[in-house]
Scaffold this active site. Structure first.
Site, PDB file in Angstrom:
ATOM      1  N   TYR A 164      43.049   0.571  45.051  1.00 59.06           N
ATOM      2  CA  TYR A 164      42.501   0.442  43.693  1.00 59.06           C
ATOM      3  C   TYR A 164      43.313   1.264  42.695  1.00 59.06           C
ATOM      4  O   TYR A 164      43.177   1.087  41.493  1.00 59.06           O
ATOM      5  CB  TYR A 164      41.030   0.886  43.615  1.00 59.06           C
ATOM      6  CG  TYR A 164      40.075   0.154  44.540  1.00 59.06           C
ATOM      7  CD1 TYR A 164      40.442  -1.027  45.184  1.00 59.06           C
ATOM      8  CD2 TYR A 164      38.796   0.639  44.768  1.00 59.06           C
ATOM      9  CE1 TYR A 164      39.570  -1.683  46.038  1.00 59.06           C
ATOM     10  CE2 TYR A 164      37.914  -0.021  45.614  1.00 59.06           C
ATOM     11  CZ  TYR A 164      38.306  -1.169  46.257  1.00 59.06           C
ATOM     12  OH  TYR A 164      37.434  -1.814  47.100  1.00 59.06           O
TER      13      TYR A 164
ATOM     14  N   SER B  95      30.940  -1.246  38.316  1.00 59.40           N
ATOM     15  CA  SER B  95      30.801  -1.408  36.875  1.00 59.40           C
ATOM     16  C   SER B  95      31.509  -0.276  36.144  1.00 59.40           C
ATOM     17  O   SER B  95      31.595   0.841  36.644  1.00 59.40           O
ATOM     18  CB  SER B  95      29.321  -1.414  36.479  1.00 59.40           C
ATOM     19  OG  SER B  95      29.193  -1.547  35.089  1.00 59.40           O
TER      20      SER B  95
ATOM     21  N   ASN C 182      21.609  -0.352  37.360  1.00 59.00           N
ATOM     22  CA  ASN C 182      21.769  -0.638  38.791  1.00 59.00           C
ATOM     23  C   ASN C 182      21.158   0.423  39.697  1.00 59.00           C
ATOM     24  O   ASN C 182      20.944   0.176  40.885  1.00 59.00           O
ATOM     25  CB  ASN C 182      23.258  -0.809  39.136  1.00 59.00           C
ATOM     26  CG  ASN C 182      23.849  -2.046  38.499  1.00 59.00           C
ATOM     27  OD1 ASN C 182      23.117  -2.925  38.042  1.00 59.00           O
ATOM     28  ND2 ASN C 182      25.170  -2.124  38.455  1.00 59.00           N
TER      29      ASN C 182
END
Ligand code: NAD
Length: 355
Positions: A132, A318, A327
């Site tokens: 990532y 997110s 969430n």
């Protein structure tokens, strides 16, 4: 002896809980593993759920609730979700939070902010990966929260993943992730994808790192066939604590979940909301949206609550501060047995990702 007894109890409990959820066995499609490294510069989230395009890219208990020391005697309870405290005991003996923040497609600065906001909102689980390209940002977000007294290092659970290109020198890959995260230990490291040519070698590097106290627990990601999972388990010593696979209401991973239960290995859902570009399909599903309306909750919250009650650790991704808060607001309501069954019935064995 105690350990064997514990594992037997665990297998019984897990099978019983799968049965209680009315989970049926179904053939799981075998997906092609993505072998492409991701260009880190492309891994940024551009705003929640405008969801531009479908993603096709790679991607043990302490005496209390911290990850500092395993509680051998408690291993018999491994795999049972504690929805009151939001924790699950891993077969490694460490406790792990069942809801966390995912960092796929977040830039370094987005990852820093998102991790910081999440920790401020009560999250204690963070999921990132070497590929990532944001481990440094994640580390900065953690440090900000610790500096502000929001949490201590021992209270949080950090997961990262070893990318397939690094499998040939796993020892160096682990040290590099520790350095980028600026942490002295990682709570959980998992192999990012099955890679039969050298994943055993990579896993053995993780086993050495457990011995060296650099890693607490180790596991796997993207193993979609029981035989492939067993290939790795049979060749190694430490049983994987966790398997992270694409899992959501349309792809409930029942075959792999039932298979790994015999090892006390828990399932963690990536793409818990369907993943960028697909979330609206799940949010608009009539069953999901009608249950959400009945509870005065959002579809995202119902899906996440379903994951937790079904025994899946969930790590929604997110970079939107409001969505991150939303969430985590899933511990104040409960889905009924009937609602759980209606959601379980949505399984189509349909993956959204192509890897
Ligand atoms: P996801 O299912 O969590 O969906 C993310 C999308 O949902 C984003 O577009 C986000 O903007 C949107 N979203 C989040 N909360 C929302 C809300 N409340 N309302 C509306 N939209 C909302 O997909 P993901 O982030 O790709 O997956 C979760 C995590 O799993 C990742 O961040 C990553 O940490 C991990 N992951 C692992 C793999 C793997 O190969 N092991 C692959 C993909 C993801």
């Amino acid at each position: 002896m105690m350990r064997k007894l514990g594992i037997l109890c665990l297998v019984f409990l897990m099978i019983a809980s799968l049965g209680a959820c009315g989970i049926s066995q179904g053939a799981e499609s075998v997906e092609e593993r993505d072998t492409l490294a991701v260009d880190d510069s492309t891994l940024t989230e551009e705003g929640d759920d405008a969801d531009a395009e479908a993603v096709q890219e790679a991607e043990e208990v302490s005496s209390e609730t911290t990850g500092t020391a395993p509680n051998e005697q408690a291993v018999g309870d491994a795999g049972v979700f504690d929805l009151e405290n939001g924790m699950v005991l891993l077969n490694s003996g460490y406790e792990m939070p069942i809801l966390g923040i995912g960092c796929f497609r977040l830039s370094q600065s987005q990852a820093e902010d998102s991790v910081y906001w999440a920790l401020r909102d009560g999250y204690r689980l963070i999921d990132t990966a070497r590929i990532y390209g944001n481990e440094e940002g994640v580390g900065r977000g953690i440090q900000r929260a610790i500096d502000e007294g929001i949490c201590t290092r021992e209270e949080i659970f950090v997961t990262t993943k070893m990318w397939t290109d690094d499998f040939g020198d796993g020892d160096a890959a682990i040290d590099a992730s520790l350095s980028r995260l600026d942490l002295e230990y990682i709570d959980l490291m998992i192999l990012h994808h099955s890679q039969p040519s050298n994943d055993v070698e990579a896993y053995q590097a993780m086993e050495r790192a457990v011995e060296a106290s650099k890693l607490k627990s180790i596991g796997l990601s993207n193993y979609y066939e029981p035989e492939d999972f067993d290939r790795l388990v049979d060749a190694t010593t430490i049983t994987p604590a966790l398997l992270q696979n694409e899992t959501h209401p349309y792809h409930q991973s029942t075959v792999m979940k039932e298979h790994i239960a015999q090892y006390g290995t828990v399932m963690e859902s990536w793409f818990p909301l369907g993943g960028r570009g697909n979330t609206q399909v799940l949010f608009d599903d009539e069953t999901i949206s009608s249950i959400a309306t009945e509870h005065g909750k959002t579809s995202a919250q119902v899906i996440l609550r379903w994951h937790l009650q079904a025994g899946n650790i969930a790590i929604p991704g997110s970079s939107n501060e409001a969505h991150i808060q939303e969430n985590f607001e899933v511990f104040d309501f409960e889905l009924t047995e009937d609602e759980m069954q209606r959601l379980t019935a949505l399984d189509k064995d349909q993956r959204f990702a192509g890897y």
